[in-house]
Design a protein around this motif. Structure first.
Motif, PDB file in Angstrom:
ATOM      1  N   LEU A  71       0.818  -1.221   0.000  1.00  0.00           N
ATOM      2  CA  LEU A  71       0.000   0.000   0.000  1.00  0.00           C
ATOM      3  C   LEU A  71       0.848   1.266   0.000  1.00  0.00           C
ATOM      4  CD1 LEU A  71      -2.783  -1.124   2.500  1.00  0.00           C
ATOM      5  CD2 LEU A  71      -3.023  -0.799   0.034  1.00  0.00           C
ATOM      6  N   TYR A  72       2.170   1.108   0.190  1.00  0.00           N
ATOM      7  CA  TYR A  72       3.074   2.256   0.247  1.00  0.00           C
ATOM      8  C   TYR A  72       3.976   2.347  -0.982  1.00  0.00           C
ATOM      9  CZ  TYR A  72       1.558   2.398   5.098  1.00  0.00           C
ATOM     10  OH  TYR A  72       0.798   2.488   6.232  1.00  0.00           O
ATOM     11  N   MET A  88       0.199  -8.617   6.905  1.00  0.00           N
ATOM     12  CA  MET A  88       0.805  -7.564   7.721  1.00  0.00           C
ATOM     13  C   MET A  88       0.584  -7.971   9.156  1.00  0.00           C
ATOM     14  SD  MET A  88       2.206  -4.527   7.430  1.00  0.00           S
ATOM     15  CE  MET A  88       1.827  -2.873   6.990  1.00  0.00           C
ATOM     16  N   ASP A 121       4.325   4.149  10.258  1.00  0.00           N
ATOM     17  CA  ASP A 121       2.922   4.298  10.653  1.00  0.00           C
ATOM     18  C   ASP A 121       2.598   3.490  11.897  1.00  0.00           C
ATOM     19  OD1 ASP A 121       2.267   6.084   8.753  1.00  0.00           O
ATOM     20  OD2 ASP A 121       1.088   4.732   7.502  1.00  0.00           O
ATOM     21  N   PHE A 122       3.516   2.612  12.296  1.00  0.00           N
ATOM     22  CA  PHE A 122       3.262   1.778  13.470  1.00  0.00           C
ATOM     23  C   PHE A 122       4.014   2.276  14.698  1.00  0.00           C
ATOM     24  CE2 PHE A 122       1.827  -0.908  10.098  1.00  0.00           C
ATOM     25  CZ  PHE A 122       0.790  -1.646  10.663  1.00  0.00           C
TER      26      PHE A 122
ATOM     27  N   GLU B  28      -7.066  -5.046   8.452  1.00  0.00           N
ATOM     28  CA  GLU B  28      -5.938  -4.775   9.358  1.00  0.00           C
ATOM     29  C   GLU B  28      -5.684  -3.267   9.502  1.00  0.00           C
ATOM     30  OE1 GLU B  28      -1.953  -3.473   9.867  1.00  0.00           O
ATOM     31  OE2 GLU B  28      -2.570  -3.967   7.824  1.00  0.00           O
ATOM     32  N   ARG B  32      -5.342  -0.493  13.178  1.00  0.00           N
ATOM     33  CA  ARG B  32      -4.111   0.176  13.608  1.00  0.00           C
ATOM     34  C   ARG B  32      -4.419   1.402  14.457  1.00  0.00           C
ATOM     35  NH1 ARG B  32      -0.828   0.815   7.920  1.00  0.00           N
ATOM     36  NH2 ARG B  32      -0.932  -1.368   7.267  1.00  0.00           N
ATOM     37  N   ILE B  34      -2.750   4.271  13.873  1.00  0.00           N
ATOM     38  CA  ILE B  34      -2.827   5.263  12.798  1.00  0.00           C
ATOM     39  C   ILE B  34      -3.542   4.587  11.635  1.00  0.00           C
ATOM     40  CG2 ILE B  34      -1.526   6.722  11.205  1.00  0.00           C
ATOM     41  CD1 ILE B  34       0.674   6.849  13.312  1.00  0.00           C
ATOM     42  N   LYS B  36      -4.468   4.865   8.566  1.00  0.00           N
ATOM     43  CA  LYS B  36      -4.362   5.549   7.283  1.00  0.00           C
ATOM     44  C   LYS B  36      -3.201   4.996   6.482  1.00  0.00           C
ATOM     45  CE  LYS B  36      -5.258  10.362   5.942  1.00  0.00           C
ATOM     46  NZ  LYS B  36      -6.706  10.402   6.117  1.00  0.00           N
ATOM     47  N   VAL B  37      -3.442   4.767   5.202  1.00  0.00           N
ATOM     48  CA  VAL B  37      -2.359   4.380   4.294  1.00  0.00           C
ATOM     49  C   VAL B  37      -2.366   5.374   3.130  1.00  0.00           C
ATOM     50  CG1 VAL B  37      -2.323   1.932   4.886  1.00  0.00           C
ATOM     51  CG2 VAL B  37      -3.891   2.736   3.126  1.00  0.00           C
TER      52      VAL B  37
END
Lengths: 181, 304
Positions: A71-72, A88, A121-122, B28, B32, B34, B36-37
């Motif tokens: 997704l990135y 994931m 992001d984690f 998933e 989270r 956050i 957002k992707v």
């Protein structure tokens, strides 16, 4: 008919992973605060093997997870069909941890860039290091590995395929001409 | 993939599988911290709603936002529709602002299909009259697949107002494409003539119909579409076709119950059933969000 050459067999891969595990422990002065994150799909299995080896050496079970950079990716929307999403699984908060990203082949560096963005992001790791089984060169981004199993100089018309027992039934690294079309 | 998602009718079973697999992964993201992707950064998505909606509109909006797209909501009551602008003119004007996708809900069947031919942006059918509601059917597939581990070979009973229900139509198509057996049940006045041609079994007795069901899908009595006198009274409807604990006794112990919402508590479904252990009503909402993320991912991703 594409020419294919086996450049590492199962025993080579085992020995290399043993050395990488020792190097990771040496550089980080032990296994404390380490987290191993495999980049899906094959990085996952390499990360699991490194975890097992670290346990043999140090007696500590390092937390382990899987990261999917899809997704990135920077080419998202530029292909005719979207790539399938993979798994994931970040097992714990990664804040202040030493994260070792594990992948099979380092090539352009774009996957690693995407994986690092996903990781951020984690949480905010203390540091990120990169361990790869094969570095085949041709970087397109300023990214370098911290731990390399084997450097293999390649031309752009070649491809490197890592096969692992867990998903391919056999352990080997193959260098072959890229299939046309 | 394709440019538009107008109905389940157009999708192959392989396409449905890909959407469900993608949706499973997207769940998933919503778990989270956050949520957002960056996948749809720089994309613009317009929600054009000519009918009231809480769930569907919010779900599409949150799905787009979690993927970093920009969203704009237009509801008919507060737009130029009240000044007499035609649907096509509205669509062309929106198109002039260069959106990447338009989600449309409209009381007339086929409205999204007409727009899709006229504009370059992806068009997603958020419900058109009594025709189709594809994102709802995909959520229901995902919910059943998650709970039962499969779709193929299951018996799905869809109960209530089949005639006015786009959810029923899309779900009949969807579950049949994936290999399930579908049975519809309701008062004869609310079962359309010739529905057997869609390959479904028909029953007029709720208690009988649910006996061997793996899944019971209750439909809302659409109070806003009931001017034709299809049944004598809501009380009678509820007594004959409302799902309560008493009727549920005849069903299998591992049955699961779906309802697309909003529910009319005490009419088509008793509160003890809606809130009970067999109910997957809220799972449907959670899965709806993931399915809509998957729809955006596949529709807005591919380039020619």
């Amino acid at each position: 008919m594409a020419r294919a050459r086996i450049i590492m067999d199962g025993r080579d891969i085992e020995r290399t992973l043993t050395r990488l595990s020792h190097e990771i422990l040496e550089r980080n002065k032990g296994a404390e605060d380490l987290v191993l994150l495999g980049i899906a799909t094959r990085g996952r299995f390499l990360a699991m093997r490194i975890r097992d080896k670290i346990k043999e050496i140090e007696g500590i079970e390092v937390p382990f997870g899987v990261i999917d950079p899809t997704l990135y990716r920077d080419d998202i929307g530029r292909t005719t069909t979207q790539p399938p999403l993979k798994e994931m699984e970040i097992p714990l908060p990664i804040d202040d941890k030493k994260v070792i990203l594990v992948d099979d082949v380092l090539y352009t560096g774009r996957t690693v860039r995407a994986a690092m963005d996903a990781l951020m992001d984690f949480g905010r790791p203390k540091l990120i290091q990169l361990a790869v089984l094969i570095d085949r060169g041709h970087r397109e981004l300023p990214i370098r590995p911290d731990f390399v199993g084997k450097n293999i100089p390649t031309s752009l018309s070649e491809e490197v395929r890592v096969h692992l027992k867990e998903c391919d039934g056999v352990d080997e690294v193959v260098l072959k001409e890229r299939d046309e079309g | 993939m394709r440019k538009d998602l107008l109905g389940i009718k157009d999708l192959s079973s392989r396409e449905i599988e890909v959407l469900l697999e993608t949706a499973e992964r997207f769940k998933e993201v919503s778990e989270r911290e956050i949520k957002k992707v960056p996948t749809l950064r720089g994309k613009t998505i317009i929600n054009l709603f000519y009918e009231p909606s809480t769930r569907t509109r919010t779900s599409f909006e949150i799905a787009a936002k979690r993927m970093s797209a920009d969203t704009i909501n237009i509801s008919a009551s507060s737009s130029s529709v009240v000044k007499g602008e035609t649907l096509l003119d509205t669509a062309r004007n929106l198109e002039a602002m260069n959106p990447d996708a338009v989600v449309i809900r409209h009381p007339f069947p086929g409205a999204p299909h007409m727009i899709a031919k006229e504009i370059k942006a992806s068009v997603i059918n958020g419900g058109d009259g009594a025709h189709e509601h594809p994102s709802q059917a995909l959520s229901d597939l995902l919910t059943v697949k998650e709970k039962k581990g499969r779709i193929e070979g299951l018996l799905i009973v869809i109960a209530g107002d089949i005639a006015h229900s786009r959810v029923a139509r899309s779900n009949i198509l969807a579950f049949k494409k994936m290999g399930a057996v579908v049975r519809v049940v309701g008062p004869p006045t609310l079962i359309p003539y010739g529905i057997e041609d869609m390959g479904v079994e028909v029953s007029y007795d709720l208690g009988e119909a649910i006996k061997d069901a793996d899944v019971i899908m209750m439909l809302r009595i659409q109070l806003e579409r009931q001017k034709g006198g299809f049944f004598p009274s809501l009380r009678e409807y509820s007594a004959l076709y409302g799902l309560n604990l008493e009727k549920l006794k005849s069903a299998r112990r591992d049955v699961v119950i779906l309802h697309p919402g909003p529910i009319n508590r005490g009419i088509e479904i008793a509160p003890e059933v809606a809130d009970g252990p067999y109910s997957l009503i809220l799972n449907q909402v959670t899965n709806g969000l993931a399915v809509r993320m998957a729809i955006f991912y596949h529709l807005l991703g591919g380039k020619e």
